[in-house]
Write an enzyme that holds these catalytic residues in place. Structure first.
Site, PDB file in Angstrom:
ATOM      1  N   SER A 221     -69.109  -1.170 -46.902  1.00 23.68           N
ATOM      2  CA  SER A 221     -68.295  -0.740 -45.763  1.00 23.68           C
ATOM      3  C   SER A 221     -66.966  -0.136 -46.193  1.00 23.68           C
ATOM      4  O   SER A 221     -66.436   0.757 -45.530  1.00 23.68           O
ATOM      5  CB  SER A 221     -68.067  -1.902 -44.794  1.00 23.68           C
TER       6      SER A 221
ATOM      7  N   HIS B 108     -61.762  -2.370 -46.177  1.00 21.43           N
ATOM      8  CA  HIS B 108     -61.794  -1.277 -45.207  1.00 21.43           C
ATOM      9  C   HIS B 108     -60.525  -0.430 -45.303  1.00 21.43           C
ATOM     10  O   HIS B 108     -60.586   0.800 -45.316  1.00 21.43           O
ATOM     11  CB  HIS B 108     -61.933  -1.829 -43.791  1.00 21.43           C
TER      12      HIS B 108
END
Length: 240
Positions: free
Chosen positions: A144, A191
């Site tokens: 991610s 992230h």
């Protein structure tokens, strides 16, 4: 999934031809995107085989970047993007679905080698975020961070080409905020690191997209890598 599918950037009619022109120059199937998905899914299958220890061998924690702690394995800053949670199948499924969405759009725009470079460096950047902002003993897994890097690059590139990025901005904002919710067990540090790295690389790519600027582009990419290496050294000094 419906929200992500609907978030594809909508460009103004005046700039649609410009973006289409960029895509035509780098036309072709998103082979790198498909290769990354295939490799990640193959690794996930290996993770499910008892006794192989694939997850433990490839995950990342800050401790693996600190030589003084005796377990120096810096390659994990990249391999972390290949392993996912074994107890939550949607982890790898949603990541690969999102990669498929952005890869099909971004890879034809910037070309295969740039896309591969972008993915690898943003994976590195996401690990730098974990090193700087998380406990060195906190393990993380997942692609991610690198995928947030693709989002960051897409935001910058399409914005610079005159596109309307409202939908993508909302999507990125929602996903970032979710990472801060207690109990979600999401590495928001990865992230954030991936997003910032991707935005920087996107700026380099879109600002040096002309053929005569290729040397400058390579220097810009190298500059981002050097910055990440410096931040890695700074991060390791925090725990020594």
């Amino acid at each position: 999934m419906r929200e992500q599918r609907a978030s594809a950037p909508k460009v103004k009619s005046a700039t649609a031809s410009r973006i289409s022109s960029v895509m035509r120059k780098n036309s072709g199937h998103p082979a790198v995107t498909y290769a990354i998905i295939a490799l990640t899914l193959a690794v996930f299958v290996l993770q499910l085989i008892p006794g192989l220890g694939v997850t433990d061998s490839l995950l990342y924690a800050g401790v693996y970047s600190i030589p003084e702690l005796g377990n120096f394995q810096p390659w994990r800053m990249l391999t972390v993007a290949l392993v996912h949670s074994q107890s939550f199948f949607l982890h790898v499924a949603l990541n690969m679905y999102t990669l498929w969405i952005f890869g099909r759009m971004l890879e034809p725009m910037i070309g295969r080698w740039r896309f591969a470079t972008l993915y690898v460096i943003t994976a590195f950047g996401s690990s730098v975020g974990v090193l700087l902002l998380s406990s060195p003993l906190q393990p993380v897994v997942g692609a991610s961070g690198a995928i947030f890097g693709l989002m960051g690059a897409t935001l910058v590139i399409v914005h610079k080409l005159g596109g309307n990025m409202t939908g993508l901005l909302v999507l990125v904002g929602i996903n970032l905020v979710i990472g801060f919710i207690p109990g979600t067990n999401i590495a928001w540090q990865a992230h954030l690191g991936g997003l910032v790295t991707g935005a920087l690389l996107g700026l380099v790519f879109v600002s040096t997209r002309r053929r005569r600027q290729q040397t400058l582009q390579k220097l810009g990419v190298a500059g981002v890598v050097v910055l990440l290496l410096v931040l890695t050294v700074v991060g390791t000094r925090l725990y020594v």
